[in-house]
Design a protein around this motif. Sequence first.
Motif, short mmCIF file in Angstrom:
data_model
loop_
_atom_site.label_atom_id
_atom_site.label_comp_id
_atom_site.label_asym_id
_atom_site.label_seq_id
_atom_site.Cartn_x
_atom_site.Cartn_y
_atom_site.Cartn_z
N LEU A 1 0.84 -1.19 0.00
CA LEU A 1 0.00 0.00 0.00
C LEU A 1 0.88 1.24 0.00
O LEU A 1 1.95 1.26 0.61
CB LEU A 1 -0.90 0.02 1.23
CG LEU A 1 -1.78 -1.21 1.47
CD1 LEU A 1 -2.68 -0.97 2.67
CD2 LEU A 1 -2.58 -1.56 0.23
N SER A 2 0.41 2.27 -0.67
CA SER A 2 1.10 3.56 -0.70
C SER A 2 0.15 4.64 -0.20
O SER A 2 -1.07 4.55 -0.39
CB SER A 2 1.55 3.90 -2.11
OG SER A 2 2.44 2.94 -2.63
N CYS A 3 0.72 5.66 0.39
CA CYS A 3 -0.04 6.81 0.87
C CYS A 3 0.78 8.05 0.55
O CYS A 3 1.82 8.28 1.17
CB CYS A 3 -0.28 6.69 2.37
SG CYS A 3 -0.96 8.17 3.15
N THR A 4 0.32 8.80 -0.42
CA THR A 4 1.04 10.00 -0.84
C THR A 4 0.43 11.23 -0.19
O THR A 4 -0.79 11.43 -0.25
CB THR A 4 1.01 10.15 -2.36
OG1 THR A 4 1.62 8.98 -2.95
CG2 THR A 4 1.78 11.38 -2.80
N SER B 1 4.76 18.04 4.75
CA SER B 1 5.77 17.00 4.72
C SER B 1 5.41 15.91 5.72
O SER B 1 5.26 16.18 6.91
CB SER B 1 7.14 17.58 5.08
OG SER B 1 8.09 16.54 5.23
N LEU B 2 5.24 14.68 5.23
CA LEU B 2 4.77 13.64 6.14
C LEU B 2 5.81 13.24 7.16
O LEU B 2 5.48 12.58 8.14
CB LEU B 2 4.24 12.43 5.37
CG LEU B 2 5.11 11.63 4.41
CD1 LEU B 2 6.12 10.76 5.14
CD2 LEU B 2 4.21 10.76 3.54
N ALA C 1 11.68 11.69 0.17
CA ALA C 1 11.84 12.36 -1.11
C ALA C 1 10.55 12.34 -1.92
O ALA C 1 10.22 13.29 -2.64
CB ALA C 1 12.98 11.73 -1.90
N LYS C 2 9.81 11.24 -1.80
CA LYS C 2 8.54 11.10 -2.54
C LYS C 2 7.35 11.52 -1.69
O LYS C 2 6.22 11.50 -2.17
CB LYS C 2 8.37 9.65 -3.00
CG LYS C 2 9.41 9.21 -4.02
CD LYS C 2 9.15 7.79 -4.48
CE LYS C 2 10.17 7.36 -5.53
NZ LYS C 2 9.94 5.97 -6.00
#
Length: 123
Positions: free
Chosen positions: A20-23, A28-29, A74-75
Amino acid sequence: HAQLVESGGGSVQAGGTLRLSCTASGYSLRSNCMAWFRRIAGSGRQGVARIATFSKTDYAESVTGRFTVSRDDAKNTLYLQMNALKSEDTAMYFCARGKYAGCTWNPEDYLSWGQGTQVTVSS
């Protein structure tokens, strides 16, 4: 304003894997605790994995050794690698931004939530 968008859910057989991804956008997370929760139908939100700003990670006992939470600064993206999936992992998964640098399992200590991504594991 801060926004979280999850992706990567789907249907897999028991023993399979998903990531799973969470953008995050708008902030800034790495500035707050980030966590993954899940909601099984008919139940409240359950904490699954969390990562503090200083990168300390914690896991629910039920997923320890199978799930890994990580963060790519960075992402600006949070991940949840899920291995050896079980049918009881079937749930809607949410990422959440904490109020603090450190983490808790209390959903009330989280400022914002993504819309969720469904994970279904068939046995």
